[in-house]
Scaffold this active site. Sequence first.
Site, mmCIF file in Angstrom:
data_model
loop_
_atom_site.group_PDB
_atom_site.id
_atom_site.type_symbol
_atom_site.label_atom_id
_atom_site.label_comp_id
_atom_site.label_asym_id
_atom_site.label_seq_id
_atom_site.Cartn_x
_atom_site.Cartn_y
_atom_site.Cartn_z
ATOM 1 N N CYS A 81 0.982 -1.226 0.186
ATOM 2 C CA CYS A 81 -0.044 0.104 -0.066
ATOM 3 C C CYS A 81 1.029 1.213 -0.067
ATOM 4 C CB CYS A 81 -1.069 -0.048 1.291
ATOM 5 S SG CYS A 81 -0.116 0.035 2.780
ATOM 6 N N TYR A 82 0.363 2.290 0.753
ATOM 7 C CA TYR A 82 1.136 3.573 0.519
ATOM 8 C C TYR A 82 2.422 3.517 1.441
ATOM 9 C CZ TYR A 82 1.393 8.648 -0.201
ATOM 10 O OH TYR A 82 1.549 9.776 -0.638
#
Length: 514
Positions: free
Chosen positions: A461-462
Amino acid sequence: MKRAVNALQNFGKSLYGPVLILPIVGLFIAFGNVLGNGNLAEYFPVLGHPSVQHIGVLISKSAVSVLANLALVFGVGIPIGLAAKDKGYAALIGLVTFIVFINAMNVTLQLQGELAPAEQMRAAGQSMVLGVQVLEMGVFAGILTGALSGFLYNRYSGVQFSGAMAIYSGHCFVAIIMLPVSMLLGVVMSELWPFAQHGISALALAIKGAGVAGVAIYGFLERILVPTGLHHLVYTPFLYTELGGTADVCGSVYQGARNIYFAEMACPDVHQLSNTVVWDARGISKMFGLPATALAMYMTARPERKAVAKAILIPAALTSMLVGVTEPLEFSFLFVAPMLFVVHALLTGVGMMLFSLLGVHAIGANGVIDFILYNLPLGTEKSNWPMYLLVGLIMSALYFVVFRFLIQHFDMKTPGREADDQQTRLYSKQEYQAKGSNDGLGEAIIAGLGGRTNIEVVDNCYTRLRVTVRDVSAIDEPRLQATGAKGVIKQGNNVQVVYGLHVKKMREAVETFL
């Protein structure tokens, strides 16, 4: 229970791809608004030129089109996140499934004589999706078809036939399954969705009726679930579905807090942002709260360790304040003082509650950069951003006082307060090398994850490397920390390794060695 947690985490991870695109769309809307908004022309005369205004309108209105087709974005994006391999084929299956689903629903409504005239569509709970009239499911249509596509793709994409039937193997076999399944789903949802719609509307009214208490609970849950990776499941429905509100903006209906305020940014007829923006006021703790906690930790550090603590805390505080990435700072105290993380979650809810009580209608989901680009071009009438700053300053003071008291009163071992035989952690030589070069990095991470045979799925993810493993006990946390990991979270067979903004490089290094 473990399987349920794994399933929720995988689903939450799959939402991240579509969700990550939306802030980028918002930035283009904001940039178009800067060029096409007359409010700034008196300060920058060039912005008053008709050609500049037209370019601004072109950019903002073109970007808004993504919001009108958000269900399709989720319908294609979720299978990409869920697929264990051949993600491109999974996306294609998701696209086909979504198109067949909406057309099957349209035909069902047509055969039943329930298609409403154009002027009555909204009252009948219907809308146009890709030129097809269907029940107004909003982004739920894409979430439903995307999740089903991803699940069935993983289950059946490995099926292989021999002989003349070989061409129907793999993703072709999944398509054979998905066509009738999506048709059946369109028929079933034509009957079931009106009941679900009533339930969602009732839940939205209940949350709204809870007033500021509901907002505070939402803010608390969104933060407290960050270590588990399940926080996406809290905020996504409020940002992109009816739970976050419904509004008619410039003749089009939008659902979800973020969709609404993005559309309002680009609509010149809107004179004030809707109060639904409160569901995306998560930036209060990111821009103001967490930097104040960093200051509290620095002020309470032992004198001989203040310099080292400052070297750790300042970059983490700036990352949170400028771009809204909180993990580096949150994980700096999460493992050594979990109570502080709970207090942080509670104060996040308090900040959002204060936002609601003071009638703030400004955009602030992430960091200062987004805040400036989104709000300043709108002026202080459409976005009363000075009130947001007031709320932020109040919360900064509250965060600092509470954290400073708790750290000193309970003698918490935050950065700079460790025991004499422990060092305040900085990047090691190996970590520095991991940041500057991929040589051996992927192999080191794989070793820390228990070896090639222990890894099933790798994604990110981020800020986190998200891995599904066969045996979680084989994870070597010290070895992962030597590659630059700030923390390791285990939930069932899902492992999240927190690296920060350079996590994509880590995933690529792992995939290269796999």
